[in-house]
Each structure stands twice: as C-alpha cells, then as structure tokens.
Design an enzyme around this catalytic site. Structure first.
Site, PDB file in Angstrom:
ATOM      1  N   ARG A  62       0.907  -1.138   0.000  1.00  0.00           N
ATOM      2  CA  ARG A  62       0.000   0.000   0.000  1.00  0.00           C
ATOM      3  C   ARG A  62       0.951   1.192   0.000  1.00  0.00           C
ATOM      4  O   ARG A  62       1.708   1.391   0.957  1.00  0.00           O
ATOM      5  CB  ARG A  62      -0.879  -0.020   1.254  1.00  0.00           C
ATOM      6  N   ASP A  99       2.141   4.804   0.300  1.00  0.00           N
ATOM      7  CA  ASP A  99       1.718   5.993   1.021  1.00  0.00           C
ATOM      8  C   ASP A  99       1.932   7.258   0.179  1.00  0.00           C
ATOM      9  O   ASP A  99       2.965   7.410  -0.473  1.00  0.00           O
ATOM     10  CB  ASP A  99       2.568   6.090   2.305  1.00  0.00           C
ATOM     11  N   GLU A 134      -2.267   5.059  -2.343  1.00  0.00           N
ATOM     12  CA  GLU A 134      -3.033   6.078  -1.639  1.00  0.00           C
ATOM     13  C   GLU A 134      -2.857   7.374  -2.419  1.00  0.00           C
ATOM     14  O   GLU A 134      -1.785   7.995  -2.381  1.00  0.00           O
ATOM     15  CB  GLU A 134      -2.509   6.262  -0.210  1.00  0.00           C
ATOM     16  N   ASP A 190      -7.106   7.154   9.096  1.00  0.00           N
ATOM     17  CA  ASP A 190      -7.010   8.616   9.047  1.00  0.00           C
ATOM     18  C   ASP A 190      -8.398   9.228   9.236  1.00  0.00           C
ATOM     19  O   ASP A 190      -9.374   8.517   9.417  1.00  0.00           O
ATOM     20  CB  ASP A 190      -6.415   9.050   7.705  1.00  0.00           C
TER      21      ASP A 190
HETATM   22  C1  NOJ Z   1      -0.970   8.882   4.874  1.00  0.00           C
HETATM   23  C2  NOJ Z   1      -1.190   7.989   6.042  1.00  0.00           C
HETATM   24  O1  NOJ Z   1      -2.395   7.283   5.850  1.00  0.00           O
HETATM   25  C3  NOJ Z   1      -1.216   8.877   7.265  1.00  0.00           C
HETATM   26  O2  NOJ Z   1      -1.628   8.172   8.406  1.00  0.00           O
HETATM   27  C4  NOJ Z   1       0.145   9.501   7.445  1.00  0.00           C
HETATM   28  O3  NOJ Z   1       0.120  10.424   8.504  1.00  0.00           O
HETATM   29  C5  NOJ Z   1       0.582  10.209   6.174  1.00  0.00           C
HETATM   30  N1  NOJ Z   1       0.326   9.487   4.982  1.00  0.00           N
HETATM   31  C6  NOJ Z   1       2.067  10.502   6.230  1.00  0.00           C
HETATM   32  O4  NOJ Z   1       2.779   9.308   6.036  1.00  0.00           O
END
Ligand code: NOJ
Ligand code: CA
Length: 563
Positions: free
Chosen positions: A199, A201, A243, A310
C-alpha cells in the site's frame, strides 16, 4: 488467465500490529499475537491483510515516520516473527500487503542524520534543502491547524528542509536516482519475505517535483511505471495499492492507460460521495462519482472503503455538501479534523444503528471495486475522542470481556482500551458477538462470504439503473453471461422502488434474492416494484441460480447468445 488477478475480487482487511494482539504482555501488540489471531481472520473470510507500518520508528506518526526500512520495530518482534506471520497467512490462503512509506523518512533515520551533518555528506541530496526560507513555506500543509509550515530550519544543517507532512518527516528527494534505487531495494526486500505487494503511502507527493523553486508541483507519472515494472520482474502477481486522493481526471495517469502503473487505488472520490449519500439520502452525486471513476484498465481495481486509520477526508465535496455530512456524522468541533474531515469510527458516526451499518457495509461490498475493511469495524467498535488527532480511532482491538478487552495481559496498553459507554469492550467484543448468530460480526462474515461468490462486482461492467427516486441506488453488473443487481434505500423511511432491469427480452424478469426469500417478478411491462424498509438493501441474481451453469469462460459473450 486474467482471473489470476487475485486483488480484483477479494476482501481486504487493514490492521496495525501494535493495537491488534499483545502476546508478551508489555501492552503493545506484536507479531506473535497477530499470528495467533490469523484463524479469526481466516474465519472472517478476508483474502488479504494490509499491514500498517511496523518498521523501527520513533512512532510520532504511528509508524509513518520510519527510521529503518529493513527491520521490524523491536516492540513488535523480529524479522523472524514477521516471516512466521507471512508464512501463517500463506498457509491460510491470505495475502499480505505492507505499507511502503517512501515520500519521507523519520528525522531520526541515519540517512537524514548524515544529510544534516554537512553539505558534502553522502546523503545530503537524498533530501530537499533550501538556504533561505522559501516563499511557499506556508503553503501545502497536509495537516492544517497542527502543522505550521512545509519548510523547517535545521540548525545542524544550517539550511531549511522540505516536509509535506509533520516537521519530523523530512521529504526524500524522490527525483534522485539513488533514492529511486533504494525504493526498489526496499520493495525487493519485503517481497522476498513473503508479502504480495504494497500500500503505497502519499503517492502524488512521492512523484511530485520538490524543491525551493517549485511553485506548482508537477507529478512525474513515469516513476509509477518503473516501480511497477520492477515489482513485476521480482514477483509477477504482486501489486501496488496507491493512496492517492486525486480528481477523477487524473485516475488514468495513476493506473496507466495500458494498465502499466498502479494495480489499485483507493477510491477517495466515491468514499466522500458515499458518506454524502448516506447523510443526505440523495444518491445522485454518488452515482455521478461512480461514473466519473468508471474508466480503468481491465487489470486495475478500486479499493472501496468506508473508514480507515485517518480522518474521513471530505475535502472534495462542495462546502454545502460537506456541511451536510458534518451535521449528520460529526457535528461537534471535537469530531472534526484539519478543517476538512471527521475523525470518528464508523459505528458512532452512524449512531450505532445496525440498519445503517449494514447499509453502509452492503454499499461498500457492492460498489465497483474490492472492499477494504478497517479492523474492529466488523464488530462495530467505537472511538475515544479524548485521544489527539487521528489516534481516537486507533484503539486496541476488543476481543473479549476479560481485562483490557483480551488485548493484553499487561495493565498498560499502548493506547487505552475503550472501557466505558456503549462502545466499551464489555458490550462490543469479538467473543460475545461470535456466540450470537445475529451479531454484527456474524453478519459481516456472511456478507463477506456472499461478496466472494459474486465476482461480477469485481470483474463486470456496471450500469446505474434509473429509479426516479434519489433515495434509491440501483446498480447492475454484467459479466460472462450473468448479471447481478443491487438496490439500496438511503432514506430513514421505507421507500417503494420501481425500475426495469434494463436487459433485452425476458432476461430481467426474475430477480432471485441472495440474502432472503424475498424474490421479485417483473410485471407484464417488465417492471419490478419493491418495498424497501428504512435503510433497506437487496442483493439479487438476475434470472436464476443457474448462473454457474450459464457462466462463459471468456469475456464479451452476449447475455442473449451464450457460447
Ligand atoms: C498517509 C497515512 O495514511 C497517514 O496516516 C500519514 O500520517 C501520512 N500518509 C504521512 O505518512
Ligand atoms: Ca507485545
């Protein structure tokens, strides 16, 4: 065979090792504990686990601040324990994907420590520096309200460094070929230890141009192809789930028009419109979002989710739409975050109303894509709004009525277990729900089983069926000589839905309900009329239950002209 693409028709489950199960009693979840819970996940029926970051880290952003890409945080175990875990998954037919967090490192990473030590250091160019405070420093923060700037002065380096996220997460200079080579090496390492993909980021930021002079960052999409190519050379069936909270216009840039970039992306666009639909009982913007995100290569797939770790980001809705969602699901300031989202868990957002939870899950399972479940949502876990920022929805898994919800034998869990109110572990836990055939857990298990038996959703083409009632969403999928149809009532009141299935001849005459005995026959004008209870949902097979006898082995066989 194209059917080999395992991610096209699975059910993903996301968890973080630290809050799942603690085997050694120190209050922190670990791989040994997780390994012991694999039979639970196997029973639930999930096909892949997305494991959140578990590498060594100061833990200031729940592990998204990595200080060593090639290790396991000693609090969670060892590399040996990790391999026992991937092996345990493989034995049960469960795939593992892990986070690939390479937009930034922790400021404690030896690369950054070296980089800041001198302008001539080996790793200086691995990060993004400026001599003076760039004019754009007060722009582009991902965590507004908490994060003040995207550039911070470092005393030791005597320079400013760029950080898209918190100031302890310096951005890697991802245009640097050495950094790019290192990213591939990291992927190669974890692939070798048994994972089936990543996944990835913050993808738009990883591929953006970065630097003091960059006023408008530009995405370098070609980088995605290099990552994909490398991964596929190493392991043909491994995937990247990106993401990337981007506008539908750029989706194809991420998937690649020839399907040569990202295998999967989270569908943030549908996610926000889905919550709007549930808040307003108006399915029209959701239908529009489904159509806008329809184009994708045959080998690509959407990740469909409700909540993740998140905040629920509503930044792409209109102001008025966002206000509607806030009002229904996060009215207090304390429930909101970063001026754009809601930080609560799903169950409390929906008032713990089982009908609404089932509706939400039914939608997630039947919209185009592969569903991604957040750990604990299968039992309707709550949140703890006393915890800061996103931590409120990252509390330990609630296993039983035993002390600390059966999560740990220790008395100080890394994050407090929810122990009061309607979502306290005495009410909401796995053990209790396992014994109750009507529990959320057993419902989820059944819906996952049924979802896996309807590959039409993952593979087929969809059409939104007109019903003339905005509160009703009806979708049909066609694939390999079969069709399925799903009807959802978003409203708190019962609704009568009337529609034609939209297939030629008598094809759409019989609708066979997959979840109850409530089948439907069309009238002599080919119309179905259903009475849906408040928040009701229906899963139908079109025609009959002979679909496996009718299914063709190749695509493109017309429903009216089987092979
Ligand atoms: C996206 C992640 O889902 C989040 O939890 C994180 O704070 C940021 N990227 C930075 O890595
Ligand atoms: Ca532990």
């Amino acid at each position: 065979m194209i059917d080999d693409l395992w991610y096209k028709n699975g059910v993903f489950y996301c968890l973080s090792v630290g809050t799942y199960m603690d085997a050694n009693g120190d209050g922190i979840g670990d791989f040994k504990g997780l390994l012991r819970r694999l039979d639970y996940l196997h029973g639930l029926g999930v096909t892949a686990i997305w494991l959140m970051p578990f590498q060594p880290s100061p833990g200031k952003d729940d592990g998204y601040d990595i200080s060593d890409y090639y290790g396991v945080d000693p609090r969670y175990g060892t590399l040996g324990d990790f391999v026992e875990f991937t092996h345990g998954c493989r034995q049960r037919g469960i795939r593992v994907i892990v986070d690939l967090v390479v937009n930034h490192t922790s400021d404690a990473h030896p690369w950054f420590r070296d980089a800041r030590s001198s302008p001539d250091s080996q790793h200086r160019d691995w990060y993004v520096w400026a001599d003076k405070r760039p004019a754009s420093a007060s722009k582009g923060m991902v965590f507004p309200g908490v994060q003040k700037s995207t550039w911070t002065h470092d005393k030791e380096a005597k320079a400013w460094f760029f950080h898209r996220f918190y100031d302890f997460q310096p951005d890697l200079n991802t245009s640097n070929p050495y950094v790019q080579a290192e990213i591939l090496k990291i992927m190669g390492f974890w692939i070798q230890l048994g994972v089936s993909g990543f996944r990835m980021d913050a993808v738009p930021f990883v591929i953006s141009t970065k630097g003091a002079k960059v006023t408008t960052p530009v995405e370098q999409y070609d980088m995605l192809r290099s990552l994909r190519e490398f991964l596929q050379w190493r392991q043909g069936n491994a995937i990247i789930l990106a993401e990337a909270n981007v506008l539908p216009e750029t989706d194809m840039e991420y998937f690649g028009k020839d399907g040569d970039r990202m295998h999967m992306m989270f569908n943030f666009h549908v996610n926000q419109n889905l919550f709007y639909a549930m808040a307003s009982a108006d399915s029209r913007p959701l239908a529009k979002a489904l159509k806008a995100t329809r184009p994708r290569p045959a080998s690509a797939q959407w990740g469909l989710f409700l909540r993740n770790h998140d905040e629920l980001d509503l930044g792409r809705l209109t102001k008025a739409q966002r206000a509607v969602v806030f009002k229904s699901f996060g009215p207090d300031k304390n429930m909101q975050l970063y001026d754009r989202g809601i930080r609560r868990r799903l169950a409390p957002m929906l008032g713990g109303d089982r009908r609404r939870l089932e509706l939400a899950y039914s939608l997630m399972c039947t919209l185009p894509g592969t569903p991604v479940i957040r750990y604990g949502d299968e039992i309707g876990m709550g949140d703890n709004l006393d915890l800061p920022e996103r931590n409120c929805a990252r509390t330990p898994m609630q296993w039983s009525m035993e002390p600390q919800a059966g999560f740990t034998k220790g008395d100080k869990p890394c994050s407090p277990v929810i122990d009061e109110g309607p979502y306290g572990y005495e009410h909401i836990n796995v053990a209790k729900q396992r014994r109750d055939p009507n529990s959320m857990l057993n419902w989820t298990e059944r819906i996952i089983r049924m979802r896996k038996e309807v590959p039409e959703i993952g593979w087929g083409d969809f059409s939104v069926i007109a019903t003339r009632d905005p509160a009703i969403l009806a979708i049909r999928y066609d694939w390999r000589n079969n069709s399925v149809l799903f009807v959802h009532n978003l409203d708190e009141k019962p609704r009568e839905a009337s529609f034609s299935v939209g297939l030629a001849g008598d094809e759409g005459k019989h609708l066979i309900n997959l979840l109850s005995e409530d089948h439907s026959e069309a009238n002599n004008r080919g119309k179905h009329t259903l009475m849906l209870e408040a928040y009701g949902y229906r899963w139908y097979r079109v025609g009959g239950l002979d679909y496996l006898l009718k299914r063709s082995d190749i695509d493109g066989v017309n429903a009216n002209h089987p092979e």
